[in-house]
Design an enzyme around this catalytic site. Structure first.
Site, PDB file in Angstrom:
ATOM      1  N   HIS A 149       3.290 -12.898  -5.660  1.00  0.00           N
ATOM      2  CA  HIS A 149       2.211 -13.018  -4.669  1.00  0.00           C
ATOM      3  C   HIS A 149       1.596 -14.412  -4.698  1.00  0.00           C
ATOM      4  CE1 HIS A 149      -1.000 -11.861  -2.025  1.00  0.00           C
ATOM      5  NE2 HIS A 149      -0.760 -10.562  -2.128  1.00  0.00           N
ATOM      6  N   SER A 150       2.421 -15.448  -4.671  1.00  0.00           N
ATOM      7  CA  SER A 150       1.893 -16.810  -4.669  1.00  0.00           C
ATOM      8  C   SER A 150       1.256 -17.161  -3.325  1.00  0.00           C
ATOM      9  CB  SER A 150       3.003 -17.808  -4.981  1.00  0.00           C
ATOM     10  OG  SER A 150       3.368 -17.726  -6.337  1.00  0.00           O
ATOM     11  N   ARG A 160       0.813  -1.220   0.000  1.00  0.00           N
ATOM     12  CA  ARG A 160       0.000   0.000   0.000  1.00  0.00           C
ATOM     13  C   ARG A 160       0.844   1.267   0.000  1.00  0.00           C
ATOM     14  NH1 ARG A 160      -2.152  -4.104   2.560  1.00  0.00           N
ATOM     15  NH2 ARG A 160      -4.401  -4.530   2.395  1.00  0.00           N
ATOM     16  N   GLU A 204       5.550 -12.503   0.723  1.00  0.00           N
ATOM     17  CA  GLU A 204       5.776 -11.478  -0.298  1.00  0.00           C
ATOM     18  C   GLU A 204       7.053 -10.708   0.042  1.00  0.00           C
ATOM     19  OE1 GLU A 204       2.034  -9.170  -0.648  1.00  0.00           O
ATOM     20  OE2 GLU A 204       1.203 -10.782   0.601  1.00  0.00           O
ATOM     21  N   HIS A 219      -1.047  -2.521  -4.398  1.00  0.00           N
ATOM     22  CA  HIS A 219      -0.471  -3.414  -5.406  1.00  0.00           C
ATOM     23  C   HIS A 219      -0.428  -2.805  -6.817  1.00  0.00           C
ATOM     24  CE1 HIS A 219       0.121  -6.401  -2.492  1.00  0.00           C
ATOM     25  NE2 HIS A 219      -0.995  -7.077  -2.591  1.00  0.00           N
TER      26      HIS A 219
END
Length: 336
Positions: free
Chosen positions: A169-170, A75, A303, A100
């Protein structure tokens, strides 16, 4: 190596699925969002990342799942920042903040793909003023397969000073798509401190020691052990949705995560790692693997990134990419 159709995007563009494998791992990605679609650990025949069988799942069902996030992950408070004395405004898309990369971040773009036996690379040029960010930025993302690990490597350059903070971002569940929870996974994080978030999930300057808090993962413990403890930061994040300031510098081990059979080691050269316990997954989706579900808290994200909202803080490295400089970082996921 294999390339096959992965469905049409809502804009009518044909997405492709790119697959490579070795004796240990079979890896599949798509050019929509430079996304990690599948990561099968062959010894156990388990796909350890959540994902979809059609590109439309990534477009319309769960945003950010496995995708490349940028220009700036996490953010930016109120979607405003200052750079070189100029104020910039980027799209606000999450509780009054920019999340994002904005409305149409890197996760929504079609990337150009190339591949060989052990690498799949994606390139994209983000135009000056895309989502309000300055500079033309050329980005290359590479998924490199090496024995029992996957390297996620990012190179980028800009023709003007800009912000850049790219992550993968898995959503991991080491027990595979038939598992409905990640709360029993054991996690260890090499961090003595974590960053606080406000009621809207935005990170600011306040940092707390993990000791004597639900955020202490300095030794292995289950994700679910303390996730429902009465703690204001867990309320603010709706669970774990916080940045851990990983100890030391350079390429180093960030975290370990154990399922019932597989252990994953996360390493990177970035400053820290935002840990997210999939607090907003809702259960039923179309196009999921093996007709599975993505229930509430059925996965965990690691992340790797710069400190979230660092451009608005005075105590952290700001993710500024200078004109003509190379942004180069590597994150590794190893499976044992």
């Amino acid at each position: 190596m294999e390339i096959k159709e992965f469905g049409k995007t809502t804009f009518g563009i044909d997405a492709k699925l790119y697959t490579i494998e070795n004796d240990y791992i079979k890896l599949a990605t798509t050019d929509y969002g430079a996304t990690l679609v599948s990561l099968i650990v062959k010894k156990y025949n388990i796909d350890v990342v959540q994902g979809f069988t059609n590109v439309k799942g990534y477009e319309t069902e769960v945003k950010y799942m496995g995708q490349t996030i940028g220009r700036v992950c996490n953010r930016i408070g109120k979607g405003t920042f200052e750079l070189n004395g100029k104020t910039y405004h980027v799209p606000v898309n999450n509780n009054g903040n920019s999340l994002h990369g904005g409305v149409n971040g890197f996760d929504t773009k079609m990337w150009e793909a190339t591949m060989n036996e052990n690498c799949i690379s994606f390139t994209y040029t983000s135009a000056d003023n895309e989502e309000g960010y300055p500079g033309n930025v050329k980005v290359e993302v590479t998924y490199e397969l090496l024995d029992d690990c996957v390297n996620y490597i990012v190179n980028a350059e800009s023709d003007a000073d800009t912000l850049l903070n790219i992550t993968n971002h898995s959503f991991f569940n080491l027990d595979g798509p038939k598992s409905e929870t990640v709360l029993d996974h054991q996690v260890k994080i090499n961090a003595l401190n974590f960053a606080c978030v406000d009621a809207n999930g935005c990170t600011h300057e306040e940092i707390l020691a993990v000791k004597d808090t639900p955020f202490d993962f300095t030794e292995f413990k289950s994700i679910g052990k303390d996730i429902n403890v009465e703690h204001q930061q867990l309320k603010n994040g709706s669970g774990y949705d916080h940045h851990f300031l990983v100890d030391n510098e350079g390429f180093r081990e960030f975290a370990r995560c154990k399922g019932s059979e597989i252990e994953m080691i996360v390493s990177s050269d970035l400053p820290g790692c935002h840990v997210y316990s999939s607090n907003f997954l809702e259960g039923n989706y179309s196009f999921t693997k093996e007709n599975g579900k993505f229930p509430y808290r059925s996965s965990i994200c690691f992340e790797t990134q710069y400190y979230p909202n660092a451009i608005q803080t005075c105590n952290q490295i700001k993710p500024i990419l200078k004109k003509g400089e190379l942004w180069h970082h590597k994150t590794q996921f190893k499976f044992i």
